[in-house]
Design a protein around this motif. Structure first.
Motif, PDB file in Angstrom:
ATOM      1  N   GLU A 207       0.667  -1.289  -0.086  1.00 42.49           N
ATOM      2  CA  GLU A 207       0.018  -0.195   0.441  1.00 42.49           C
ATOM      3  C   GLU A 207       0.473   1.109  -0.279  1.00 42.49           C
ATOM      4  OE1 GLU A 207      -3.658  -0.593   2.445  1.00 42.49           O
ATOM      5  OE2 GLU A 207      -2.516  -0.824   3.362  1.00 42.49           O
ATOM      6  N   LEU A 208       0.634   2.578  -0.889  1.00 41.54           N
ATOM      7  CA  LEU A 208       1.173   3.275  -0.668  1.00 41.54           C
ATOM      8  C   LEU A 208       0.612   4.780  -0.054  1.00 41.54           C
ATOM      9  CD1 LEU A 208       2.285   2.759  -5.012  1.00 41.54           C
ATOM     10  CD2 LEU A 208       3.802   2.164  -2.354  1.00 41.54           C
ATOM     11  N   VAL A 209       1.605   5.526   0.207  1.00 45.98           N
ATOM     12  CA  VAL A 209       1.335   6.760   0.964  1.00 45.98           C
ATOM     13  C   VAL A 209       1.744   7.937   0.070  1.00 45.98           C
ATOM     14  CG1 VAL A 209       1.407   8.379   2.804  1.00 45.98           C
ATOM     15  CG2 VAL A 209       0.574   5.514   3.088  1.00 45.98           C
ATOM     16  N   ALA A 210       0.725   9.231  -0.403  1.00 45.20           N
ATOM     17  CA  ALA A 210       1.133   9.646  -1.434  1.00 45.20           C
ATOM     18  C   ALA A 210       1.551  11.514  -0.239  1.00 45.20           C
ATOM     19  CB  ALA A 210       0.426  10.720  -1.940  1.00 45.20           C
ATOM     20  N   CYS A 211       2.320  11.776  -0.289  1.00 49.99           N
ATOM     21  CA  CYS A 211       2.764  12.413  -0.090  1.00 49.99           C
ATOM     22  C   CYS A 211       1.748  14.411  -0.107  1.00 49.99           C
ATOM     23  CB  CYS A 211       3.871  14.081   0.014  1.00 49.99           C
ATOM     24  SG  CYS A 211       5.191  12.631   0.592  1.00 49.99           S
ATOM     25  N   GLY A 212       0.968  14.379   0.915  1.00 50.42           N
ATOM     26  CA  GLY A 212       0.367  15.534   1.138  1.00 50.42           C
ATOM     27  C   GLY A 212       0.826  16.680   1.864  1.00 50.42           C
ATOM     28  N   SER A 213      -0.095  18.287   1.936  1.00 49.50           N
ATOM     29  CA  SER A 213       0.832  19.012   2.367  1.00 49.50           C
ATOM     30  C   SER A 213       1.576  19.356   3.846  1.00 49.50           C
ATOM     31  CB  SER A 213       0.271  20.551   2.688  1.00 49.50           C
ATOM     32  OG  SER A 213      -0.510  21.011   0.909  1.00 49.50           O
ATOM     33  N   SER A 214       2.656  19.541   3.194  1.00 49.47           N
ATOM     34  CA  SER A 214       3.770  19.860   5.140  1.00 49.47           C
ATOM     35  C   SER A 214       2.998  19.815   5.855  1.00 49.47           C
ATOM     36  CB  SER A 214       5.460  19.535   5.175  1.00 49.47           C
ATOM     37  OG  SER A 214       4.903  21.273   3.896  1.00 49.47           O
ATOM     38  N   SER A 215       1.816  21.043   5.805  1.00 47.81           N
ATOM     39  CA  SER A 215       1.244  21.612   6.803  1.00 47.81           C
ATOM     40  C   SER A 215      -0.294  22.258   5.892  1.00 47.81           C
ATOM     41  CB  SER A 215       1.049  22.551   7.624  1.00 47.81           C
ATOM     42  OG  SER A 215       1.881  23.746   7.413  1.00 47.81           O
ATOM     43  N   THR A 216      -1.155  22.994   7.456  1.00 49.40           N
ATOM     44  CA  THR A 216      -2.476  23.756   6.043  1.00 49.40           C
ATOM     45  C   THR A 216      -1.463  24.941   5.719  1.00 49.40           C
ATOM     46  OG1 THR A 216      -2.765  23.459   8.835  1.00 49.40           O
ATOM     47  CG2 THR A 216      -3.965  22.491   7.460  1.00 49.40           C
ATOM     48  N   PRO A 219       1.134  27.579   1.946  1.00 46.24           N
ATOM     49  CA  PRO A 219       0.353  28.419   0.964  1.00 46.24           C
ATOM     50  C   PRO A 219      -0.249  27.626  -0.318  1.00 46.24           C
ATOM     51  CG  PRO A 219       2.334  29.333   0.869  1.00 46.24           C
ATOM     52  CD  PRO A 219       2.895  28.204   2.113  1.00 46.24           C
ATOM     53  N   THR A 220       0.617  26.467  -0.242  1.00 44.78           N
ATOM     54  CA  THR A 220      -0.041  25.990  -1.694  1.00 44.78           C
ATOM     55  C   THR A 220      -1.328  24.535  -0.749  1.00 44.78           C
ATOM     56  OG1 THR A 220       2.260  24.546  -1.395  1.00 44.78           O
ATOM     57  CG2 THR A 220       1.367  25.704  -3.588  1.00 44.78           C
ATOM     58  N   PHE A 221      -1.536  25.151   0.278  1.00 40.23           N
ATOM     59  CA  PHE A 221      -2.541  23.928   0.454  1.00 40.23           C
ATOM     60  C   PHE A 221      -3.475  23.644  -0.205  1.00 40.23           C
ATOM     61  CE2 PHE A 221      -5.518  22.753   3.870  1.00 40.23           C
ATOM     62  CZ  PHE A 221      -5.529  21.119   4.079  1.00 40.23           C
ATOM     63  N   GLY A 222      -4.078  22.501  -0.416  1.00 41.39           N
ATOM     64  CA  GLY A 222      -5.791  22.707  -1.184  1.00 41.39           C
ATOM     65  C   GLY A 222      -5.403  21.955  -2.312  1.00 41.39           C
ATOM     66  N   GLU A 223      -4.187  23.341  -2.702  1.00 41.93           N
ATOM     67  CA  GLU A 223      -4.084  23.091  -4.524  1.00 41.93           C
ATOM     68  C   GLU A 223      -3.178  22.235  -4.364  1.00 41.93           C
ATOM     69  OE1 GLU A 223      -5.804  25.381  -6.399  1.00 41.93           O
ATOM     70  OE2 GLU A 223      -4.662  23.578  -8.394  1.00 41.93           O
ATOM     71  N   TRP A 224      -2.640  21.316  -3.668  1.00 45.22           N
ATOM     72  CA  TRP A 224      -1.502  20.444  -3.550  1.00 45.22           C
ATOM     73  C   TRP A 224      -1.471  19.721  -3.465  1.00 45.22           C
ATOM     74  CZ3 TRP A 224       3.616  19.396  -3.936  1.00 45.22           C
ATOM     75  CH2 TRP A 224       4.012  18.258  -3.716  1.00 45.22           C
ATOM     76  N   GLU A 225      -2.644  19.453  -2.677  1.00 47.47           N
ATOM     77  CA  GLU A 225      -3.727  17.741  -2.528  1.00 47.47           C
ATOM     78  C   GLU A 225      -4.510  17.936  -4.265  1.00 47.47           C
ATOM     79  OE1 GLU A 225      -3.045  19.738   0.080  1.00 47.47           O
ATOM     80  OE2 GLU A 225      -2.752  18.363   2.083  1.00 47.47           O
ATOM     81  N   LEU A 241      -1.119  13.549   6.243  1.00 47.65           N
ATOM     82  CA  LEU A 241      -1.371  14.756   6.345  1.00 47.65           C
ATOM     83  C   LEU A 241      -0.207  15.440   8.079  1.00 47.65           C
ATOM     84  CD1 LEU A 241      -4.167  13.561   5.658  1.00 47.65           C
ATOM     85  CD2 LEU A 241      -5.043  15.578   7.426  1.00 47.65           C
ATOM     86  N   HIS A 242       0.308  16.149   7.643  1.00 51.48           N
ATOM     87  CA  HIS A 242       1.384  16.098   8.884  1.00 51.48           C
ATOM     88  C   HIS A 242       1.099  17.713   9.688  1.00 51.48           C
ATOM     89  CE1 HIS A 242       5.404  13.986   7.034  1.00 51.48           C
ATOM     90  NE2 HIS A 242       3.486  13.959   7.291  1.00 51.48           N
ATOM     91  N   ARG A 243       1.293  17.409  11.419  1.00 52.50           N
ATOM     92  CA  ARG A 243       0.484  18.628  11.486  1.00 52.50           C
ATOM     93  C   ARG A 243       1.634  19.103  13.081  1.00 52.50           C
ATOM     94  NH1 ARG A 243       0.135  22.746  12.102  1.00 52.50           N
ATOM     95  NH2 ARG A 243      -1.720  24.598  11.849  1.00 52.50           N
ATOM     96  N   TYR A 244       1.890  19.588  13.367  1.00 54.73           N
ATOM     97  CA  TYR A 244       2.644  20.293  15.330  1.00 54.73           C
ATOM     98  C   TYR A 244       1.479  21.442  15.916  1.00 54.73           C
ATOM     99  CZ  TYR A 244       5.843  16.903  13.937  1.00 54.73           C
ATOM    100  OH  TYR A 244       6.697  15.520  12.805  1.00 54.73           O
ATOM    101  N   TYR A 245       1.633  21.153  16.594  1.00 57.42           N
ATOM    102  CA  TYR A 245       1.410  21.760  17.713  1.00 57.42           C
ATOM    103  C   TYR A 245       1.465  23.076  18.584  1.00 57.42           C
ATOM    104  CZ  TYR A 245      -3.152  21.449  15.238  1.00 57.42           C
ATOM    105  OH  TYR A 245      -4.066  21.023  14.293  1.00 57.42           O
ATOM    106  N   GLY A 246       2.017  23.713  18.974  1.00 56.80           N
ATOM    107  CA  GLY A 246       2.662  24.291  20.423  1.00 56.80           C
ATOM    108  C   GLY A 246       2.178  25.388  21.565  1.00 56.80           C
ATOM    109  N   ASN A 247       2.900  26.096  21.653  1.00 55.73           N
ATOM    110  CA  ASN A 247       2.103  26.951  23.298  1.00 55.73           C
ATOM    111  C   ASN A 247       2.912  27.799  23.469  1.00 55.73           C
ATOM    112  OD1 ASN A 247       0.152  28.523  24.422  1.00 55.73           O
ATOM    113  ND2 ASN A 247       0.017  27.061  26.406  1.00 55.73           N
ATOM    114  N   PRO A 248       4.248  28.621  22.391  1.00 49.64           N
ATOM    115  CA  PRO A 248       4.804  29.828  22.694  1.00 49.64           C
ATOM    116  C   PRO A 248       4.015  30.697  23.948  1.00 49.64           C
ATOM    117  CG  PRO A 248       4.244  29.742  20.481  1.00 49.64           C
ATOM    118  CD  PRO A 248       3.948  28.571  20.998  1.00 49.64           C
ATOM    119  N   THR A 249       3.214  31.120  22.920  1.00 52.91           N
ATOM    120  CA  THR A 249       2.151  32.407  24.238  1.00 52.91           C
ATOM    121  C   THR A 249       1.648  31.969  25.771  1.00 52.91           C
ATOM    122  OG1 THR A 249       0.294  31.823  22.921  1.00 52.91           O
ATOM    123  CG2 THR A 249       2.381  33.489  22.607  1.00 52.91           C
TER     124      THR A 249
END
Ligand code: AHR
Length: 501
Positions: A207-216, A219-225, A241-249
């Motif tokens: 089974e194969l996984v194609a790269c979606g955008s590296s994050s939302t 600027p190309t998110f959506g169009e890339w997919e 899909l890739h997504r990381y969150y932080g709380n720097p503030t």
């Protein structure tokens, strides 16, 4: 005390949970491999140099699939460097992390480690600096029985039986300018199609996984997919899909609400996959592989210093985020978001597994311990099996800087194949407990088997080698379950696992 309502029914089903949503990731980065899973000479090392204390912690979680060898690393990696006698393997500059890769651990060793740790290898091919030829060769090397150049070389290198790697990533984050050999969406879609096509010609069972955008945020998110799927829809099985969150503030209320964004991200990518399906008049459905997700921000500043001080160093302590209690709450909520989208999210990999933005930490020559995020990950992996149920939740909401109408009670529910129901819940309220009243009449007689609670008075509390159980699960206050009506207190700012059966 605030109140929230929930209705569950075994017939309100979101979908079958693919256990691969509890996957993880080991990249040749920092001390994930060297000093993480592998440390010859360590008192806990086995005959191959793998740390048995780390393997035990991985087994405790139950990690069905582990993505490897990258990540950004894979986009400059020659897989052939990682096979054959160790002393002949080349040392190479890794331009992803500006370190030196010795290739002491390679394909054979990693597949052996997977077997020991009870996980399956999900292997990424390099579509950055390499392409179709290297991709088909590594499939032949790993999975073809014998009688060809690459499969016979595998046998000569000590492994008679094929490795049987079923899941393959077609590159990594190929939209990112930080990637070696980044592509436009069209270029990547064409390449993924051609590489994937021949990989499946070698082994049609993969089974194969194609790269979606590296994050939302790209600027190309959506169009890339849209563009890349248009080129490779018929060949691939999943989009990443890739997504990381932080709380720097230090805005905990907004931080804990990030799953609003995560859910939106998932639903947007599902819509795009289905739009391409419609455009192609296809019967095939593309599902999602959320193959990088986590909290990641604590180590960013220190990493710059480390890289400046020792450019091209080996196994530098990079991306060593020390996770606190609020991070564990968000990780729990992210896992619940995957459960609530179990009909389309079929693979997910907590990035990463050991030392590098990881639930498991080690000290070179020293101990191995569980970070705060280890616990929700382990508990959802253990108890969130079977079917994801559509929990109808009626919760009070709150507004914060980034979102409006965020449910204070974040919840998900599952039913395993023996009919045991588990409710997972985070109370996002900083100050007040919530009384959860759940209508479970549809299940017939049940009892509360266990209420597991993760709670700490300090959202910034962490676990260390000296104090490894500072943030650790305890028995929750429990509640009552009479005539199918559950009443249970979900303490302020806490992660809860309620097991019923
Ligand atoms: O997981 C760390 C890095 O994050 C990976 O190498 C890359 O794919 C992503 O940007």
């Amino acid at each position: 005390m605030k109140r929230a309502g929930m209705t569950l029914d075994k017939d309100y089903v979101i979908g079958r949970i693919d256990h691969r949503i509890y996957g993880s990731f080991i990249e040749h980065l920092g001390r994930a491999v060297y000093g993480g899973i592998y440390e010859p000479g360590h008192p806990m090392a086995d005959e191959q140099g793998f740390r048995k204390d780390v393997i035990e912690l991985v087994k405790k979680i139950g990690v069905p699939v582990t993505r490897y060898p990258g990540g950004n690393f894979v986009s400059g990696f020659n897989w052939e460097d990682s096979i054959g006698p160790k002393e002949k393997r080349p040392k190479k500059l890794d331009l992803a992390w500006f370190t030196t890769e010795t290739n002491e651990v390679g394909l054979h060793e990693f597949v052996d480690w997977c077997q020991k740790a009870g996980t399956q290898c999900m292997y990424a091919v390099n579509l950055g600096t390499r392409g179709v030829d290297a991709a088909r060769n590594v499939v032949e090397y790993a999975n073809h029985k014998s009688g060809s150049y690459w499969s016979d070389l595998r046998i000569q290198n000590g492994r008679r039986e094929p490795m049987g790697i079923k899941l393959w990533c077609l590159g990594n984050e190929m939209d990112g300018p930080w990637q070696m050999g980044a592509h436009t969406a069209y270029e990547y879609g064409r390449l993924a199609n051609e590489a994937g096509k021949v990989m499946k010609w070698v082994d049609p069972s993969i089974e194969l996984v194609a790269c979606g955008s590296s994050s939302t945020e790209m600027p190309t998110f959506g169009e890339w997919e849209l563009t890349m799927l248009n080129e490779c829809y018929d060949t691939v099985d999943y989009v990443s899909l890739h997504r990381y969150y932080g709380n720097p503030t230090g805005d905990t209320a907004s931080f804990l609400a990030r799953t609003m964004d995560l859910d939106d991200f998932i639903k947007t990518v599902v819509s795009i996959c289905d739009a391409v399906k419609g455009r192609k008049h296809s019967k095939k459905r593309i599902n999602l592989s959320f193959d990088e997700w986590n909290v990641w921000y604590h180590s960013s500043e220190q990493d710059k210093e480390i890289q400046k001080a020792d450019k091209w160093g080996r196994a530098l302590p990079l991306l060593e985020d020390i996770y606190n209690f609020e991070d564990a709450l968000l990780v729990g909520s992210m896992l619940m978001t995957f459960l609530r989208n179990a009909d389309r999210v079929k693979i997910a990999c907590l990035a990463q597994l050991v030392n590098v933005i990881a639930p498991i930490m080690t000290r070179n020559g020293g101990g191995a311990w569980a970070q705060t995020i280890f616990y929700p990950y382990m508990q959802v992996s253990r108890y969130g099996r079977g079917t994801s149920l559509r929990a109808l939740v009626n919760s009070p909401v709150y507004d914060c800087a980034d979102y409006e109408g965020v449910p204070l009670l974040d919840a998900a529910a599952t039913m395993d194949d023996e009919g045991h129901v588990t409710i997972f819940a985070v109370n996002r309220d900083m100050a007040e407990d919530i009384k959860l009243e759940a209508d479970l009449r549809a299940f017939g007689p049940m009892t509360i088997k266990e209420h597991i609670l993760l709670k700490h008075s300090d959202v910034k509390a962490v676990n260390t080698e000296e104090n490894p159980y500072n943030v650790a699960p305890v028995a929750g206050p429990g509640g009552t379950l009479e005539n199918g009506k559950l009443e249970i207190v979900i303490p302020a700012l806490s992660w809860n696992v309620i097991r019923l059966g």
